[in-house]
Design a protein around this motif. Structure first.
Motif, PDB file in Angstrom:
ATOM      1  N   ASN A 107       6.855   0.469  -5.376  1.00  0.00           N
ATOM      2  CA  ASN A 107       6.344   0.895  -4.328  1.00  0.00           C
ATOM      3  C   ASN A 107       7.516   1.928  -3.465  1.00  0.00           C
ATOM      4  O   ASN A 107       8.548   1.383  -3.158  1.00  0.00           O
ATOM      5  CB  ASN A 107       5.670  -0.080  -3.228  1.00  0.00           C
TER       6      ASN A 107
ATOM      7  N   TYR B 235       2.417   1.875  -8.888  1.00  0.00           N
ATOM      8  CA  TYR B 235       2.746   0.701  -8.276  1.00  0.00           C
ATOM      9  C   TYR B 235       1.952  -0.350  -7.708  1.00  0.00           C
ATOM     10  O   TYR B 235       2.362  -1.613  -7.462  1.00  0.00           O
ATOM     11  CB  TYR B 235       3.755   1.044  -7.102  1.00  0.00           C
ATOM     12  N   HIS B 253       0.804  -2.388   0.661  1.00  0.00           N
ATOM     13  CA  HIS B 253       1.114  -1.596  -0.252  1.00  0.00           C
ATOM     14  C   HIS B 253       0.512  -0.189  -0.510  1.00  0.00           C
ATOM     15  O   HIS B 253       1.066   0.640  -0.617  1.00  0.00           O
ATOM     16  CB  HIS B 253       1.267  -2.241  -1.731  1.00  0.00           C
TER      17      HIS B 253
END
Ligand SMILES: Nc1ncnc2c1ncn2[C@@H]1O[C@H](COP(=O)(O)OP(=O)(O)OP(=O)(O)O)[C@@H](O)[C@H]1O
Ligand SMILES: [Mg+2]
Lengths: 325, 337
Positions: A107, B235, B253
């Protein structure tokens, strides 16, 4: 390396329901990974390697995908029968996965340390402080220079090779017994590729964990793996130990793949290719999937799907006319 | 790069833009048909008076001298005198600005606190009932003119039901709260003037709802689509492969990354609404910048128009700056890049 089976995939079917039709991405895959073994999964692009790994983890994007049949036995438990919550507790702790693109796999807005600590805390139920210590140890183990500084960095501040080390560190931080590595080095440059593969191999051997190493480079398989399964168009066509497959490939497709590896001693040769293209996954050919491209195909091949036959110790091939010797 | 350098660099970059705007507004005042001096002294004044006014205003000087003088005047914070009401424009703007600010702030606040959860919900439950209902409501919001909603709301809640007050910022019988910000809610809270608070809150409901509806529609759809984009990224797949619970994946996230485009919309809407909520302000007789601008245009009150233009431009640039700072907080790549 034990002889005990760790992962057993039996007759797995994973389909994608798209507007173009049903894509049978995985259509009867059989795989075995023994404890502590590194199994290479090879095949051309689009043959279903990634979908196989995602099916094992229960991460097939749905919709449009669905696992339609088969069994996935991991340490004796059928993963397809697990609830979502049970699968979540397996993911990242007992089975971990690393991906092809380290640059986009973390991320971008969180620090490396926070992302590592998050996973460790989740599975090990430890305090932030001790998770941090474990994260540092892991970074140290993947031979990251200056681990302390790396914890405070953001993903975009590290190179691809460094990020893949971080990914390996995260994947191994909760001591999984199986690591699914989907082309972990394809996106990296050649010198880094070898470093990462060796590192992974070392760490895996140390922990006696097993790996399903997805790649389309046979060279990587020869260097890294103990056993190999060759996939073609949603099925596994041949599997066996690395020695026996490299010494005596029994499936014409495997043989073709081996001949595609350029041989530097014969410089003038044109690059060999397997004639034809990968079949359309919506309308695959009947019988043996490979028969339209196979030089020894007969009428039988275009009608009957070949069953696995044993051609050597632990060496199985799905072909009506396996190569000999 | 740290935040201070970043902000100061952006502030410096605002100077040429502001200069450009002053040149534009200055030229604007010179291409208008008619004589500003005549406008100022009125139709009935004699030619002699007009001539003296021209001298006084410096209208006989060369253009660049006039611009220079105009700029000096601006730097002293003097925006000239309104032709319409003979008051300094600055004074008018100082009264109007808080009204617009209050309305815009409350509207966008309502927007954000509804749009973010709704956007997430419709992204996660895509094609379920909530998603379809929101889609229809959003379509209605975007495709129906704001004055129609305004009139409908007034008709129902003010004329028919009488639940809410009509035009204005506060009941005529209630004295505005004492305080210097001009923001009635803030002032009445600070001076503990509960009567003024209640009245101004009730007056805010209809215009704020009316204004937020259109933006709510856009924002919800926007958050939904950026959320869907982010949820497909690598991700997020990693986070799932690491066994993170869906809650953490969505709220930690994905949301942070999906908020970046949303911040842009909120910031730009703020700049847009503060001087541009013309229809809403007109319908609800809200004494803000939008309605002031309309009145100024109708009166050809050029000092007022120019003052408004410069103020709105300043607000717009400030909103942009705030957006950029918020980016820096949300996304480290921008902060360090
Ligand atoms: N989300 C999806 N939607 C539709 N089809 C998909 C999806 N993911 C994969 N497929 C299909 O499944 C098949 C197998 O894809 P997969 O990604 O497993 O191939 P691969 O062997 O990993 O190839 P590569 O070496 O390029 O990574 C392909 O035909 C692909 O079109
Ligand atoms: Mg793949």
């Amino acid at each position: 390396m034990g002889e005990k089976l760790l992962l057993q995939v039996e007759d797995l079917h994973t389909y994608f329901y798209t507007l173009q039709g049903v894509i049978k991405a995985i259509d009867g895959v059989n795989l075995c990974v023994r404890e502590g073994e590194i199994l290479g999964l090879v095949g051309e692009s689009g043959c279903g390697k990634s979908v196989t790994a995602l099916s094992i983890l229960g991460l097939v994007p749905s919709p449009p995908g669905r696992v339609e049949g088969g069994r996935i036995l991991f340490e004796g438990e059928d993963l397809l029968a697990k609830t979502p919550a049970e699968m979540r507790s397996i993911r990242g702790s007992r089975i971990a996965m690393i991906f092809q693109e380290p640059m986009s796999s973390l991320n971008p807005v969180f620090r490396i340390g926070d992302q590592m600590i998050e996973v460790i805390k989740l599975h090990k139920k430890v305090s932030t402080g001790s998770a941090r210590i474990q994260a540092l140890e892991m970074l140290h183990e993947v031979r990251m220079p200056d681990p302390e500084a790396v914890l405070a960095k953001y993903p975009f501040q590290l190179s691809g090779g460094m990020l893949q080390r971080v990914m390996i560190a995260i994947a191994l931080s909760c001591e999984p017994s199986l690591l699914l590595a989907d082309e972990p080095t394809t996106a990296l440059d050649v010198t880094v590729q070898a470093q990462i593969l060796n590192l992974m191999k070392d760490l895996i051997r140390k922990r006696n964990a097993a790996v399903l190493l997805i790649t389309h480079a046979l060279g990587v398989v020869a260097q890294t793996c103990d056993a190999v399964s060759v996939m073609y168009a949603g099925t596994v066509v041949e599997s066996g130990s690395v020695e026996s497959i490299f010494r005596s490939p029994a499936h014409p497709y495997t043989r073709g793949l081996m001949e595609c590896i350029p041989d530097p001693s014969r410089k003038s040769d044109k690059l060999k290719i397997i004639p034809g293209t990968v079949p359309d996954p919506v309308n695959p050919p009947p019988g043996c999937r490979f028969h339209p491209r196979c030089y020894k195909a007969t009428a039988t091949c275009s009608q009957i799907r070949p069953d696995p036959v044993r051609v050597g110790p632990g060496h199985v091939v799905c072909c009506h006319y396996p190569e000999e010797g | 790069m740290n935040m201070v350098t970043f902000v100061s660099r952006r502030l410096v970059a605002m100077v040429p833009v502001l200069l450009g705007v002053t040149i534009l507004t200055f030229l604007l005042s010179h291409v208008i048909p008619g004589d500003p001096a005549r406008l100022l002294v009125g139709q009935k004044a004699s030619d002699e008076v007009v001539k003296r006014m021209r001298e006084e205003l410096g209208l006989n000087d060369p253009l660049h001298i006039q611009y220079w003088n105009y700029l000096k005047q601006l730097l002293r914070g003097d925006l000239g005198t309104s032709i319409r009401n003979r008051r300094p424009v600055v004074q008018d703007l100082a009264e109007r600005f808080p009204a617009s600010f209050e309305l815009t702030f409350v509207s966008l606040f309502i927007c954000v606190i509804i749009a973010i959860p709704l956007g997430i919900l419709t992204a996660v439950r895509r094609n379920h009932v909530v998603d379809h209902v929101t889609r229809v409501l959003a379509l209605l919001g975007v495709s129906t003119p704001v004055f129609w909603w305004g009139l409908l709301l007034l008709l129902i809640f003010y004329f028919r039901l009488g639940w809410l007050p009509g035009p204005g910022r506060i009941d005529l019988a209630v004295p505005p709260p004492a305080g210097r910000t001009g923001l009635y809610i803030l002032d009445s809270l600070l001076s503990r003037d509960w009567r003024a608070l209640g009245s101004s809150l009730r007056h805010l409901v209809l215009p704020a709802f009316c204004l937020s509806y259109v933006y709510l529609a856009i924002m919800t759809r926007m958050i939904r689509s950026s959320m869907l984009d982010v949820l497909n990224l690598d991700y997020i797949r990693t986070a799932r492969a690491n066994g993170l619970p869906e809650r953490a994946i969505i709220f930690r996230h994905a949301l942070r990354n999906a908020l970046v485009p949303t911040v842009t919309i909120v910031g730009l809407s703020f700049g847009e609404l503060i001087g541009g909520a013309i229809l809403t302000e007109t319908i609800f007789a809200w004494p803000g910048l939008g309605s002031y601008m309309v009145d100024s245009v109708l009166f050809l009150d050029f000092p007022a128009i120019m003052g408004c233009t410069i103020l709105v431009c300043l607000i717009y640039m400030t909103a942009n700056l705030v957006v950029d700072i918020a980016y820096g907080f949300l996304d480290p790549r921008i902060r360090w890049g």
